[in-house]
Motif scaffolding. Sequence first.
Motif, PDB file in Angstrom:
ATOM      1  N   GLY A  19       0.932  -1.315  -0.045  1.00  0.00           N
ATOM      2  CA  GLY A  19      -0.249   0.021   0.200  1.00  0.00           C
ATOM      3  C   GLY A  19       0.907   1.168   0.093  1.00  0.00           C
ATOM      4  O   GLY A  19       0.278   2.143   0.381  1.00  0.00           O
ATOM      5  N   VAL A  20       2.161   1.253  -0.625  1.00  0.00           N
ATOM      6  CA  VAL A  20       2.913   2.433  -0.540  1.00  0.00           C
ATOM      7  C   VAL A  20       2.329   3.297  -1.587  1.00  0.00           C
ATOM      8  O   VAL A  20       1.821   2.893  -2.415  1.00  0.00           O
ATOM      9  CB  VAL A  20       4.405   2.128  -0.943  1.00  0.00           C
ATOM     10  CG1 VAL A  20       5.050   1.224  -0.101  1.00  0.00           C
ATOM     11  CG2 VAL A  20       4.454   1.593  -2.188  1.00  0.00           C
ATOM     12  N   ARG A  21       2.498   4.686  -1.324  1.00  0.00           N
ATOM     13  CA  ARG A  21       1.891   5.696  -2.079  1.00  0.00           C
ATOM     14  C   ARG A  21       3.337   6.112  -3.189  1.00  0.00           C
ATOM     15  O   ARG A  21       4.300   6.616  -2.681  1.00  0.00           O
ATOM     16  CB  ARG A  21       1.347   6.896  -1.355  1.00  0.00           C
ATOM     17  CG  ARG A  21       0.943   8.178  -2.475  1.00  0.00           C
ATOM     18  CD  ARG A  21       0.374   9.073  -1.576  1.00  0.00           C
ATOM     19  NE  ARG A  21      -0.066  10.128  -2.399  1.00  0.00           N
ATOM     20  CZ  ARG A  21      -0.459  11.551  -2.109  1.00  0.00           C
ATOM     21  NH1 ARG A  21      -0.265  11.702  -0.846  1.00  0.00           N
ATOM     22  NH2 ARG A  21      -0.971  12.323  -2.826  1.00  0.00           N
ATOM     23  N   ILE A  22       3.102   6.216  -4.296  1.00  0.00           N
ATOM     24  CA  ILE A  22       4.034   6.460  -5.436  1.00  0.00           C
ATOM     25  C   ILE A  22       3.588   8.238  -5.882  1.00  0.00           C
ATOM     26  O   ILE A  22       2.634   8.319  -6.261  1.00  0.00           O
ATOM     27  CB  ILE A  22       4.019   5.783  -6.409  1.00  0.00           C
ATOM     28  CG1 ILE A  22       4.304   4.297  -6.110  1.00  0.00           C
ATOM     29  CG2 ILE A  22       5.145   6.206  -7.499  1.00  0.00           C
ATOM     30  CD1 ILE A  22       4.217   3.144  -7.023  1.00  0.00           C
ATOM     31  N   VAL A  23       4.609   8.981  -5.720  1.00  0.00           N
ATOM     32  CA  VAL A  23       4.300  10.344  -6.227  1.00  0.00           C
ATOM     33  C   VAL A  23       5.567  10.634  -7.063  1.00  0.00           C
ATOM     34  O   VAL A  23       6.663  10.477  -6.784  1.00  0.00           O
ATOM     35  CB  VAL A  23       4.417  11.466  -4.998  1.00  0.00           C
ATOM     36  CG1 VAL A  23       4.170  12.780  -5.553  1.00  0.00           C
ATOM     37  CG2 VAL A  23       3.419  10.947  -3.879  1.00  0.00           C
TER      38      VAL A  23
END
Length: 292
Positions: A19-23
Amino acid sequence: MRTCFSNQIAFLSLRKRFGVRIVHAPNTPEGGVDVPAMAELMRTHRPRLVSATHVPTNSGLVTPVAEIGRHCRELDLLYLVDACQSVGQYPLDVEEIGCDLLTATCRKFLRGPRGSGFLYVSDRVLRAGYEPLFIDMHGARWTAPGTYRPVGTAARFEEWEFPYATVLGSAAATRYARDVGLEAIAQRTPALAARLRSRLETVPGVRLLDRGPQLAALVTFAVGGGWQPQPFKEAMDARNINSSLSLREFAQFDFGDKDVDWCLRLSPHYYNTEEEVDHVADAVAELLRQER
């Protein structure tokens, strides 16, 4: 930022699994990451990891990794640099770059054996206790029935099974590059690539794709004339010209921006001659004159 496709797949896998967020940081109009905008994203999101690709696999762009590193140090953020296409092409100083982790393969500009590569790990990463997801008996000690202790060096990221033959081959390639001189290589390879681009841009039907204020010795271009990727590469192979195909699946962001589905990549190295570069440009021109 337009990251290398293999890195992006790894990040997408982490998003799927954990569930990591990629920006992604935006690019400038002339090409390359917008470093001030990237720094603002760092300040806003305080990410667990900042990742940059020094030279993307699908473009000759050179990313200002040291400039990004200065912002990472100011904000005390963990910084990973992918140097797969720049090791052996440019001198690299991890202290100057300011990275905590640097990865590279040996089979590209370093000209080592396939299947070999290396990871640089900073003392700060080791002190913080970071370790690989699957650590084994080479990287850790089983200190009690219910616990283990990672070794104190970067060897904790290595595995027990070690390809010693490829390591020796990589060491030989590294000595060879150092004997030639990285500073000399860093001057020679971009100059040959610039000559190739200059010749190719005069060929009708060729569209050069490399953008950015600094370009490395990766020359990427799209062609018209009804050519499909594999036949075009095979025609180059038949002329004893080594090349590589980059497909849309390798560069979803970059090729989406450039509106191309594939391109050919040429990577002149220091041992190539100006005459060989001109021969390649002439071969491309000849192929595009043919009816498809």
